[in-house]
Design a protein around this motif. Sequence first.
Motif, short mmCIF file in Angstrom:
data_model
loop_
_atom_site.label_atom_id
_atom_site.label_comp_id
_atom_site.label_asym_id
_atom_site.label_seq_id
_atom_site.Cartn_x
_atom_site.Cartn_y
_atom_site.Cartn_z
N ALA A 82 22.87 -18.84 84.01
CA ALA A 82 22.58 -19.43 82.99
C ALA A 82 23.38 -19.60 82.00
O ALA A 82 23.49 -20.69 81.43
N LEU A 83 24.52 -18.72 81.89
CA LEU A 83 25.57 -19.05 80.80
C LEU A 83 26.49 -20.10 81.44
O LEU A 83 27.03 -21.16 80.34
N ALA A 84 26.63 -20.32 82.60
CA ALA A 84 27.23 -21.31 83.10
C ALA A 84 26.49 -22.81 82.58
O ALA A 84 27.34 -23.81 82.25
N LEU A 85 25.31 -22.71 83.09
CA LEU A 85 24.58 -24.00 82.59
C LEU A 85 24.56 -24.43 81.06
O LEU A 85 24.53 -25.38 80.76
N LEU A 86 24.28 -23.35 80.30
CA LEU A 86 24.72 -23.45 78.86
C LEU A 86 25.96 -24.15 78.41
O LEU A 86 25.93 -24.90 77.66
N GLY A 87 26.90 -23.45 79.11
CA GLY A 87 28.26 -24.23 78.77
C GLY A 87 28.33 -25.63 79.12
O GLY A 87 28.86 -26.38 78.46
N ILE A 88 28.00 -26.11 80.34
CA ILE A 88 27.83 -27.60 80.78
C ILE A 88 26.86 -28.21 79.87
O ILE A 88 27.39 -29.45 79.17
N ALA A 89 25.85 -27.64 79.41
CA ALA A 89 25.00 -28.48 78.43
C ALA A 89 25.55 -28.65 77.08
O ALA A 89 25.60 -29.66 76.54
N PHE A 90 26.12 -27.50 76.52
CA PHE A 90 26.81 -27.57 75.30
C PHE A 90 27.97 -28.91 75.31
O PHE A 90 28.37 -29.66 74.51
N GLY A 91 28.72 -28.69 76.61
CA GLY A 91 29.91 -29.82 76.84
C GLY A 91 29.07 -31.21 76.52
O GLY A 91 29.89 -32.04 75.87
N PHE A 92 27.89 -31.41 77.18
CA PHE A 92 27.33 -32.75 77.07
C PHE A 92 27.16 -33.28 75.65
O PHE A 92 27.15 -34.22 75.12
N ILE A 93 26.61 -32.13 74.98
CA ILE A 93 26.03 -32.15 73.61
C ILE A 93 27.41 -32.59 72.54
O ILE A 93 27.15 -33.61 71.77
N TRP A 94 28.27 -31.79 72.84
CA TRP A 94 29.40 -32.03 71.93
C TRP A 94 30.57 -33.05 72.25
O TRP A 94 31.77 -33.27 72.07
N GLN A 95 30.11 -33.92 73.20
CA GLN A 95 31.06 -34.78 73.88
C GLN A 95 31.20 -36.23 73.05
O GLN A 95 32.20 -37.07 73.30
N GLY A 96 30.45 -36.32 71.85
CA GLY A 96 30.65 -37.41 70.91
C GLY A 96 31.95 -37.77 70.70
O GLY A 96 32.96 -37.05 70.96
N ASP A 97 32.00 -39.03 70.05
CA ASP A 97 33.21 -39.50 69.57
C ASP A 97 33.79 -38.88 68.25
O ASP A 97 32.88 -38.80 67.42
N PHE A 98 34.98 -38.34 68.32
CA PHE A 98 35.35 -38.10 67.21
C PHE A 98 36.70 -38.57 66.70
O PHE A 98 37.47 -39.18 67.30
#
Length: 76
Positions: A60-76
């Motif tokens: 579950a923690l691994a999936l959360l880490g991947i999900a947050f990676g997708f969320i914070w992938q935006g352009d900076f």
Amino acid sequence: MLLAEVAGSTAAIGYGLAAIGPGIGVGLVFSAYIQSTARQPESSRLTLPYVWIGFAVIEALALLGIAFGFIWQGDF
């Protein structure tokens, strides 16, 4: 001086690195179960539910880490 430009998303590298921790964690959980069962075979049924709970929490923690990676992938 010529600099190489990175094309595409570098987030894939982060996703790959994020899979290393849970892989090690799952290995440690199952190796501890195997060692405890080898030392006391009669306790295998008692400790098996804890193995699956630990496995589920790590995944579950691994999936959360991947999900947050997708969320914070935006352009900076």
